[in-house]
Design a protein around this motif. Structure first.
Motif, short mmCIF file in Angstrom:
data_model
loop_
_atom_site.label_atom_id
_atom_site.label_comp_id
_atom_site.label_asym_id
_atom_site.label_seq_id
_atom_site.Cartn_x
_atom_site.Cartn_y
_atom_site.Cartn_z
N ARG A 19 -19.28 -0.01 -5.24
CA ARG A 19 -19.01 0.59 -3.92
C ARG A 19 -17.51 0.71 -3.67
O ARG A 19 -17.05 1.64 -3.03
N PHE A 20 -16.75 -0.28 -4.17
CA PHE A 20 -15.30 -0.25 -3.98
C PHE A 20 -14.70 0.96 -4.69
O PHE A 20 -13.92 1.71 -4.12
N VAL A 21 -15.09 1.16 -5.94
CA VAL A 21 -14.59 2.31 -6.71
C VAL A 21 -15.06 3.62 -6.07
O VAL A 21 -14.28 4.57 -5.92
N ALA A 22 -16.32 3.66 -5.63
CA ALA A 22 -16.86 4.87 -5.00
C ALA A 22 -16.11 5.21 -3.71
O ALA A 22 -16.04 6.38 -3.32
N SER A 23 -15.53 4.20 -3.05
CA SER A 23 -14.80 4.45 -1.80
C SER A 23 -13.33 4.82 -2.05
O SER A 23 -12.57 4.97 -1.09
N GLY A 24 -12.94 4.93 -3.32
CA GLY A 24 -11.57 5.32 -3.64
C GLY A 24 -10.72 4.21 -4.22
O GLY A 24 -9.56 4.43 -4.54
N GLY A 25 -11.29 3.01 -4.33
CA GLY A 25 -10.54 1.90 -4.91
C GLY A 25 -10.39 2.07 -6.41
O GLY A 25 -11.18 2.76 -7.05
N ARG A 26 -9.37 1.46 -6.94
CA ARG A 26 -9.13 1.53 -8.40
C ARG A 26 -9.38 0.16 -8.98
O ARG A 26 -8.81 -0.83 -8.52
N LYS A 29 -12.44 -4.85 -7.23
CA LYS A 29 -12.10 -5.18 -5.84
C LYS A 29 -11.47 -6.56 -5.75
O LYS A 29 -10.67 -6.83 -4.87
N LEU A 30 -11.82 -7.46 -6.69
CA LEU A 30 -11.25 -8.80 -6.66
C LEU A 30 -9.79 -8.81 -7.06
O LEU A 30 -9.05 -9.73 -6.71
N ALA A 31 -9.36 -7.77 -7.79
CA ALA A 31 -7.95 -7.65 -8.19
C ALA A 31 -7.15 -6.80 -7.20
O ALA A 31 -5.93 -6.73 -7.29
N ALA A 32 -7.85 -6.16 -6.26
CA ALA A 32 -7.17 -5.33 -5.26
C ALA A 32 -6.22 -6.20 -4.45
O ALA A 32 -6.51 -7.36 -4.15
N LEU A 33 -5.06 -5.64 -4.10
CA LEU A 33 -4.06 -6.42 -3.39
C LEU A 33 -4.33 -6.46 -1.90
O LEU A 33 -4.58 -5.44 -1.26
N LEU A 34 -4.27 -7.66 -1.37
CA LEU A 34 -4.39 -7.94 0.06
C LEU A 34 -3.16 -8.76 0.42
O LEU A 34 -2.97 -9.86 -0.11
N ALA A 35 -2.31 -8.20 1.26
CA ALA A 35 -1.03 -8.85 1.60
C ALA A 35 -0.26 -9.22 0.34
O ALA A 35 0.32 -10.29 0.23
N GLY A 36 -0.31 -8.31 -0.66
CA GLY A 36 0.48 -8.48 -1.86
C GLY A 36 -0.11 -9.39 -2.93
O GLY A 36 0.50 -9.60 -3.97
N ARG A 37 -1.31 -9.94 -2.68
CA ARG A 37 -1.95 -10.83 -3.66
C ARG A 37 -3.39 -10.40 -3.87
O ARG A 37 -4.03 -9.89 -2.95
N PRO A 38 -3.94 -10.65 -5.06
CA PRO A 38 -5.33 -10.26 -5.33
C PRO A 38 -6.32 -10.91 -4.36
O PRO A 38 -6.15 -12.07 -3.97
N PRO A 89 -11.99 -13.04 1.22
CA PRO A 89 -10.63 -13.59 1.18
C PRO A 89 -10.15 -14.26 2.46
O PRO A 89 -9.10 -14.91 2.45
N LEU A 90 -10.86 -14.09 3.57
CA LEU A 90 -10.39 -14.63 4.85
C LEU A 90 -11.12 -15.89 5.27
O LEU A 90 -10.91 -16.40 6.38
N MET A 91 -11.99 -16.42 4.42
CA MET A 91 -12.77 -17.61 4.76
C MET A 91 -11.85 -18.81 4.98
O MET A 91 -10.88 -19.01 4.26
N ALA A 92 -12.21 -19.62 5.97
CA ALA A 92 -11.44 -20.83 6.27
C ALA A 92 -11.96 -22.00 5.43
O ALA A 92 -13.18 -22.15 5.26
N PRO A 93 -11.06 -22.84 4.93
CA PRO A 93 -11.49 -24.00 4.14
C PRO A 93 -12.47 -24.90 4.90
O PRO A 93 -13.41 -25.44 4.31
N ASP A 167 -12.10 0.70 3.09
CA ASP A 167 -12.05 0.45 4.53
C ASP A 167 -12.12 -1.05 4.82
O ASP A 167 -11.43 -1.56 5.71
N ASP A 168 -12.98 -1.77 4.07
CA ASP A 168 -13.07 -3.22 4.23
C ASP A 168 -11.73 -3.88 3.91
O ASP A 168 -11.30 -4.82 4.60
N LEU A 169 -11.07 -3.40 2.86
CA LEU A 169 -9.78 -3.96 2.47
C LEU A 169 -8.74 -3.72 3.56
O LEU A 169 -7.98 -4.63 3.91
N ALA A 170 -8.74 -2.53 4.13
CA ALA A 170 -7.80 -2.22 5.22
C ALA A 170 -8.09 -3.08 6.44
O ALA A 170 -7.16 -3.59 7.09
N ARG A 171 -9.37 -3.31 6.75
CA ARG A 171 -9.74 -4.16 7.88
C ARG A 171 -9.29 -5.60 7.64
O ARG A 171 -8.74 -6.25 8.54
N ALA A 172 -9.49 -6.10 6.43
CA ALA A 172 -9.07 -7.46 6.10
C ALA A 172 -7.55 -7.58 6.21
O ALA A 172 -7.03 -8.61 6.68
N GLU A 173 -6.84 -6.54 5.81
CA GLU A 173 -5.37 -6.54 5.90
C GLU A 173 -4.95 -6.67 7.37
O GLU A 173 -4.05 -7.44 7.70
#
Length: 183
Positions: A19-26, A29-38, A89-93, A167-173
């Motif tokens: 789904r990530f690739v289908a939405s335009g991701g390359r 998704k686990l390697a996609a950068l969020l705030a500069g880190r995977p 990626p946003l889960m609290a410990p 879109d999920d990645l942008a929302r998480a950002e």
């Protein structure tokens, strides 16, 4: 929890991310950068900060059930398992610790945020054989349906904020940028 052993956080990191690739991701998704880190590194930061033992299952299994089964086989002597997809990626410990603690009261712990089912789903050690027998894309849903389930309400939107699309990645950002800095 059995024998005083803590549950192992089973980080699932072998999905295809179609789904990530289908939405335009390359790529992954686990390697996609969020705030500069995977994405996966953010997830693992929370897992490490929880203090719980963990195992990353990233061998490229055909379905979520196969990934869970492999991870449980690799950690068969654990006091239970917290099944955590690597794309949260946003889960609290403290959410991980809360699910682990709740396993003392139930054989299956299903965390929720504002009524929405989240992760990690906790399984007591008694479910080890059934978890090891899983195959296919459904994951452990059948075990959840059969178990004595404790619904654990957590005040953590990170347990339901997964990265499936751009879109999920942008929302998480946006959510990450709005958080007060803890570093």
């Amino acid at each position: 929890m059995t024998h005083g052993k803590p549950p192992v956080v089973l980080v699932l990191a072998s999905g295809k991310g179609e789904r990530f690739v289908a939405s335009g991701g390359r790529g992954s998704k686990l390697a996609a950068l969020l705030a500069g880190r995977p994405v996966l590194e953010h997830t693992l930061d929370a897992v490490r900060a929880s203090g719980l033992p963990f195992h990353v299952e990233d061998a490229g299994h055909p379905g979520m059930g196969d990934s869970i089964a492999a991870g449980v086989r690799a950690t068969a002597d654990a006091g239970g398992w917290l099944v955590l997809p690597g794309d949260l990626p946003l889960m609290a410990p403290q959410s991980l610790r809360a699910v682990a603690a709740a396993l003392a009261q139930a054989s299956v712990v299903l965390p929720t945020y504002q009524g929405e089912r989240g992760h990690p789903v906790g399984f007591a050690a008694q479910h080890g054989a059934a978890l090891q027998a899983l195959t296919g894309p459904e994951g452990a849903a059948a075990i959840v349906r059969q178990g004595a389930v404790l619904r654990l309400n957590l005040d953590d939107p990170g347990i339901v904020t997964d990265i499936d699309t751009m879109d999920d990645l942008a929302r998480a950002e946006r959510l990450l940028a709005a958080r007060p800095s803890v570093r």
